[in-house]
Design a protein around this motif. Structure first.
Motif, PDB file in Angstrom:
ATOM      1  N   SER A 344      66.511  -5.673  74.793  1.00 39.40           N
ATOM      2  CA  SER A 344      66.963  -4.563  75.486  1.00 39.40           C
ATOM      3  C   SER A 344      67.563  -3.613  74.905  1.00 39.40           C
ATOM      4  O   SER A 344      68.160  -3.663  73.845  1.00 39.40           O
ATOM      5  CB  SER A 344      67.915  -4.880  76.718  1.00 39.40           C
ATOM      6  N   ASP A 346      69.870   0.163  75.746  1.00 36.53           N
ATOM      7  CA  ASP A 346      70.386   1.159  76.582  1.00 36.53           C
ATOM      8  C   ASP A 346      70.270   2.536  76.237  1.00 36.53           C
ATOM      9  O   ASP A 346      71.112   3.049  75.403  1.00 36.53           O
ATOM     10  CB  ASP A 346      71.836   0.621  76.964  1.00 36.53           C
ATOM     11  N   ARG A 351      68.651   1.486  81.104  1.00 36.19           N
ATOM     12  CA  ARG A 351      68.219   0.409  79.993  1.00 36.19           C
ATOM     13  C   ARG A 351      66.957  -0.089  80.254  1.00 36.19           C
ATOM     14  O   ARG A 351      65.997   0.086  81.332  1.00 36.19           O
ATOM     15  CB  ARG A 351      68.908  -1.122  80.950  1.00 36.19           C
ATOM     16  N   SER A 353      64.007  -3.027  78.939  1.00 30.04           N
ATOM     17  CA  SER A 353      63.932  -4.318  78.399  1.00 30.04           C
ATOM     18  C   SER A 353      62.390  -4.645  78.392  1.00 30.04           C
ATOM     19  O   SER A 353      61.639  -4.429  79.218  1.00 30.04           O
ATOM     20  CB  SER A 353      64.688  -5.277  79.278  1.00 30.04           C
ATOM     21  N   THR A 362      60.467  -3.349  81.456  1.00 31.02           N
ATOM     22  CA  THR A 362      61.461  -3.163  82.715  1.00 31.02           C
ATOM     23  C   THR A 362      62.056  -2.019  82.524  1.00 31.02           C
ATOM     24  O   THR A 362      62.843  -1.782  81.467  1.00 31.02           O
ATOM     25  CB  THR A 362      62.038  -4.338  83.022  1.00 31.02           C
ATOM     26  N   MET A 363      62.051  -1.022  83.591  1.00 30.18           N
ATOM     27  CA  MET A 363      62.978   0.180  83.415  1.00 30.18           C
ATOM     28  C   MET A 363      62.805   0.841  84.924  1.00 30.18           C
ATOM     29  O   MET A 363      62.625   0.483  85.800  1.00 30.18           O
ATOM     30  CB  MET A 363      61.953   1.268  82.734  1.00 30.18           C
ATOM     31  N   ASP A 364      63.885   2.000  84.690  1.00 34.65           N
ATOM     32  CA  ASP A 364      64.439   2.754  85.742  1.00 34.65           C
ATOM     33  C   ASP A 364      63.154   3.750  86.148  1.00 34.65           C
ATOM     34  O   ASP A 364      62.470   4.229  85.226  1.00 34.65           O
ATOM     35  CB  ASP A 364      65.386   3.487  85.953  1.00 34.65           C
ATOM     36  N   PRO A 382      65.575   1.516  90.590  1.00 27.91           N
ATOM     37  CA  PRO A 382      66.276   1.063  89.437  1.00 27.91           C
ATOM     38  C   PRO A 382      65.365  -0.366  88.977  1.00 27.91           C
ATOM     39  O   PRO A 382      64.622  -0.947  89.771  1.00 27.91           O
ATOM     40  CB  PRO A 382      67.673   0.321  89.648  1.00 27.91           C
ATOM     41  N   GLN A 383      65.182  -0.447  87.521  1.00 24.32           N
ATOM     42  CA  GLN A 383      64.737  -1.717  87.222  1.00 24.32           C
ATOM     43  C   GLN A 383      63.575  -2.320  87.548  1.00 24.32           C
ATOM     44  O   GLN A 383      63.423  -3.337  87.916  1.00 24.32           O
ATOM     45  CB  GLN A 383      65.701  -2.741  87.073  1.00 24.32           C
TER      46      GLN A 383
END
Length: 409
Positions: A344, A346, A351, A353, A362-364, A382-383
């Protein structure tokens, strides 16, 4: 030095900071780690490629200033394919076989990715594709750090339908990306009670949209969804506004701003357009403040716009570097295994990953609205996981998989 001159000397400047006194303790004796960069710095897609190249330079300089990788400085080897698929093939081979880069970051359109990807796989050279795209690539040698339809469209299409209505007219670029993304928009629209009135495709060199504008006006959709790409397609937005439809039929997009369209267009031509994405410069978090500050210091406070593709490229570089650091070697297999451990970063988008099974991130995800050439964030999800490939692509179970899965409706 202006930005064009800077791009010509990116390799020199990137290496120079690595070899500056006090930056890397044993830099003068160390051998550079070569990192390939193949982005359009000229031609019809240069508005996309130049910020991505700048992002690679900034990330490399940051890594070098922190001591490099494995005690060695990074050196970017830059190639300009001039928006030509033939050039992409030739330059990708040069980077892999002649320059023997440790990793290649590059490609903008899906067509360019599919030129690069088999060459990198054949030569056992790690490949990072840092562009928002139509999803579905399943290849252990490739890592995709951009958003996919299951992230940006699965969230945005229902949200936008709730704002504006369920009758949608789609205009898209006539190649892999536009064709497949249009089907994803259709999928999410139908699942939420929507209706696709028409899908019109346009080659990347088309600049005349008058007949299409008239067709859309006659169809009277609740909104237009645009997956147009490149400098020529800017004409659509101008002709749309000139026809007086700008304030009558709203518009959303998955690509608008990636080529700095809102900077080139007048506010009267772009205000109110909604875009689903991972990155906007207005994101309020410490990492983005540091990122935009470093960007302004490195490239000038008057830089036109930090694009989503630039942010993804910056994050892709740092994800790869974290994989190398964890592996403790440049050996491709060991770096692959390190990247698949759930690395991951930041970064400015939040974040990010790596999903081990799909090699996507995986992301916002956010929905932004343009006003006066700037973006405000309307919604955040989110995520979001890259679910469009996880149901069919599992590189842990099937590491030899090598294809692009395509949606079927």
């Amino acid at each position: 030095m202006n930005r064009r001159d800077f791009l010509k000397t990116a390799v020199i400047s990137s290496a120079a900071i690595a070899l500056s006194p006090g930056v890397v303790g044993n830099a003068l004796a160390a051998t550079d780690i070569l990192v390939g960069s193949i982005h359009d710095l000229s031609g019809g897609l240069d508005a996309y490629g130049k910020p991505m190249q700048d992002a690679m330079v900034l990330a490399a300089e940051e890594i070098n200033a922190a001591g490099g990788l494995l005690g060695r400085p990074l050196k970017i080897v830059t190639k300009d394919p001039q928006s030509s698929m033939q050039q992409y093939a030739q330059l990708a081979q040069e980077l892999a076989l002649r320059d023997k880069v440790a990793v290649l970051h590059g490609g903008i359109t899906s067509a360019s990715r599919e030129v690069i990807r088999p060459i990198m796989r054949k030569t056992n050279t790690l490949y990072f594709y840092n562009t928002q795209y139509e999803g579905g690539v399943c290849d252990r040698n490739t890592f995709c750090t951009g958003q996919t339809p299951a992230q940006n469209l699965a969230t945005a299409v229902p949200d936008i339908m709730g704002r504006w209505g369920k009758k949608i007219y789609i205009v898209a670029a006539d190649y892999n990306y536009g064709q497949i993304v249009s089907q994803w928009v259709k999928k999410y629209a139908l699942e939420n009670g929507g209706n696709i009135l028409s899908i019109d495709y346009f080659p990347l060199d088309v600049t005349e949209f008058g007949p299409t504008v008239q067709k859309i006006q006659a169809a009277n959709p609740d909104f237009v969804f645009s997956a147009l790409v490149g400098g020529a397609h800017l004409s659509f937005y101008r002709q749309w506004a000139a026809a007086g439809l700008k304030g009558k039929i709203p518009m959303a997009s998955s690509t608008f701003s990636h080529g700095q369209e809102h900077v080139v267009l007048n506010a009267s031509e772009s205000d109110g357009i909604l875009v689903s994405g991972n990155y906007f410069p207005s994101i309020d978090n410490p990492a983005n403040k540091a990122f935009t500050g470093a960007w302004a210091k490195r490239f000038g406070a008057d830089y036109p716009y930090i694009t989503e593709l630039a942010a993804a490229t910056y994050q892709g570089m740092h994800l790869w570097a974290k994989g190398v650091s964890k592996a403790g070697t440049l050996d491709r297999t060991q770096v692959l295994e390190a990247l698949e451990s759930g690395i991951s970063f930041d970064g400015p988008t939040g974040r990010v990953s790596i999903d081990p099974a799909t090699h996507h991130c995986t992301m916002d995800i956010r929905l932004g609205e343009v006003k006066d050439k700037k973006w405000s964030v309307c919604e955040t999800w989110p995520q979001r996981a890259p679910l469009d490939t996880s149901s069919v692509c599992d590189l842990i179970k099937s590491p030899n998989e090598n294809q692009q899965f395509v949606i079927k409706i």
